[in-house]
Design an enzyme around this catalytic site. Structure first.
Site, short mmCIF file in Angstrom:
data_model
loop_
_atom_site.label_atom_id
_atom_site.label_comp_id
_atom_site.label_asym_id
_atom_site.label_seq_id
_atom_site.Cartn_x
_atom_site.Cartn_y
_atom_site.Cartn_z
N ASN A 24 0.75 -1.03 0.02
CA ASN A 24 -0.18 -0.01 0.08
C ASN A 24 0.81 1.17 0.00
OD1 ASN A 24 0.52 1.00 2.75
ND2 ASN A 24 -0.36 -1.26 3.35
N ASP A 34 1.83 -8.84 0.97
CA ASP A 34 2.44 -7.59 1.87
C ASP A 34 3.01 -8.24 3.34
OD1 ASP A 34 1.94 -4.06 2.44
OD2 ASP A 34 3.76 -5.14 2.28
N VAL A 120 -7.24 -8.13 -1.20
CA VAL A 120 -7.98 -7.15 -0.38
C VAL A 120 -8.39 -5.98 -1.33
CG1 VAL A 120 -7.38 -5.28 1.20
CG2 VAL A 120 -6.58 -7.51 1.85
N1 APR Z 1 2.62 -15.40 -1.90
C1 APR Z 1 2.10 -15.28 -3.21
N2 APR Z 1 0.78 -14.51 -3.26
C2 APR Z 1 0.20 -14.26 -2.17
C3 APR Z 1 0.70 -14.63 -0.94
C4 APR Z 1 1.96 -15.17 -1.02
N3 APR Z 1 2.51 -15.73 0.29
N4 APR Z 1 -0.18 -14.28 0.01
C5 APR Z 1 -1.04 -13.74 -0.58
N5 APR Z 1 -0.95 -13.65 -1.92
C6 APR Z 1 -1.93 -13.28 -2.97
C7 APR Z 1 -3.39 -13.18 -2.69
O1 APR Z 1 -4.14 -14.47 -2.58
C8 APR Z 1 -3.84 -12.36 -3.77
O2 APR Z 1 -4.02 -13.38 -5.03
O3 APR Z 1 -1.37 -12.25 -3.44
C9 APR Z 1 -2.82 -11.69 -4.38
C10 APR Z 1 -2.66 -10.06 -3.93
O4 APR Z 1 -3.82 -10.05 -2.55
P1 APR Z 1 -3.46 -9.08 -1.50
O5 APR Z 1 -2.00 -9.55 -1.02
O6 APR Z 1 -4.37 -8.88 -0.41
O7 APR Z 1 -2.92 -7.49 -1.97
P2 APR Z 1 -3.81 -6.63 -2.76
O8 APR Z 1 -5.01 -7.18 -3.28
O9 APR Z 1 -2.98 -6.00 -3.92
O10 APR Z 1 -4.30 -5.69 -1.57
C11 APR Z 1 -3.15 -4.71 -1.02
O11 APR Z 1 -3.41 -5.46 1.08
O12 APR Z 1 -1.94 -6.66 2.39
C12 APR Z 1 -2.58 -5.31 2.09
O13 APR Z 1 -0.74 -3.65 2.69
C13 APR Z 1 -1.63 -4.53 1.69
O14 APR Z 1 -2.84 -2.66 1.90
C14 APR Z 1 -2.39 -3.34 0.86
C15 APR Z 1 -3.39 -4.34 0.24
#
Ligand code: APR
Length: 167
Positions: A24, A34, A120
């Site tokens: 983010n 993240d 998210v």
């Molecule tokens: N390895 C690979 N992919 C992953 C992992 C992992 N360890 N953990 C989660 N994912 C995948 C999720 O299943 C999803 O398909 O990463 C993708 C992105 O999801 P999010 O992590 O929720 O990211 P995003 O949708 O871009 O939202 C970003 O979420 O975690 C917070 O700080 C971040 O505010 C920001 C927001």
């Protein structure tokens, strides 16, 4: 031309030159990928991020990988999905494009992407996958130093979408 592949798994386990973080704009960590990256990298990552924040949506910042097997982390901020009328497709494409350009400048040869914005941030997975593959394919001719791109899917739905797009 670089090799593009899709795997299922945990991006924090990959020993590639750079993994991309779906961050983010504060770069202070969060949940999802993240949170996983910060947990695996350790507190040094947060310290370096603090000095680079804020990161606007669509842009990318490079840090060390610290406790991760990857040498670098490229933090990019995907768009929150509001229905597709707020420039989301262009911003998502910019995340992939800017991450590749930044990686090339750092001498990265292998880079792994998570499915940015599809957790998210609520971006529909099919549209995000199509935008991601198109942006990477369109950018790679301009980043000849990058020989290997891996799309890392954490869930089966994303994995099947990318497999179909890359078939
Ligand atoms: N390895 C690979 N992919 C992953 C992992 C992992 N360890 N953990 C989660 N994912 C995948 C999720 O299943 C999803 O398909 O990463 C993708 C992105 O999801 P999010 O992590 O929720 O990211 P995003 O949708 O871009 O939202 C970003 O979420 O975690 C917070 O700080 C971040 O505010 C920001 C927001």
């Amino acid at each position: 031309m670089a090799e593009i592949e899709v795997i299922r798994g945990d991006i924090t386990a990959l020993a590639v030159d750079a993994i991309v973080n779906a961050a983010n704009s504060s770069l202070l960590g969060g949940g999802g990928v993240d949170g996983a990256i910060h947990r695996a990298a350790g507190p040094e990552l947060l310290k370096e991020c603090a000095g680079l924040a804020p990161c606007p949506a669509g842009e990318a910042k490079l840090t060390g990988g610290y406790g991760l097997p990857a040498r670098y982390v490229i933090h990019t901020v995907g768009p929150v999905w509001y229905g597709g009328k707020r420039n989301e497709p262009e911003l998502l494409a910019s995340c992939y494009r800017n991450s590749l350009v930044l990686a090339e400048a750092a001498g990265v040869q292998s880079i792994a992407f998570p499915n940015i914005s599809t957790g998210v941030y609520g971006y529909p997975k099919d549209r995000a996958a199509a935008a991601a593959v198109a942006a990477v394919r369109e950018t790679l001719p301009r980043t000849p130093g990058i020989g290997r791109v891996i799309f890392v899917c954490f869930d089966r739905e994303n994995y099947l979408l990318y497999q179909e797009l890359l078939a």
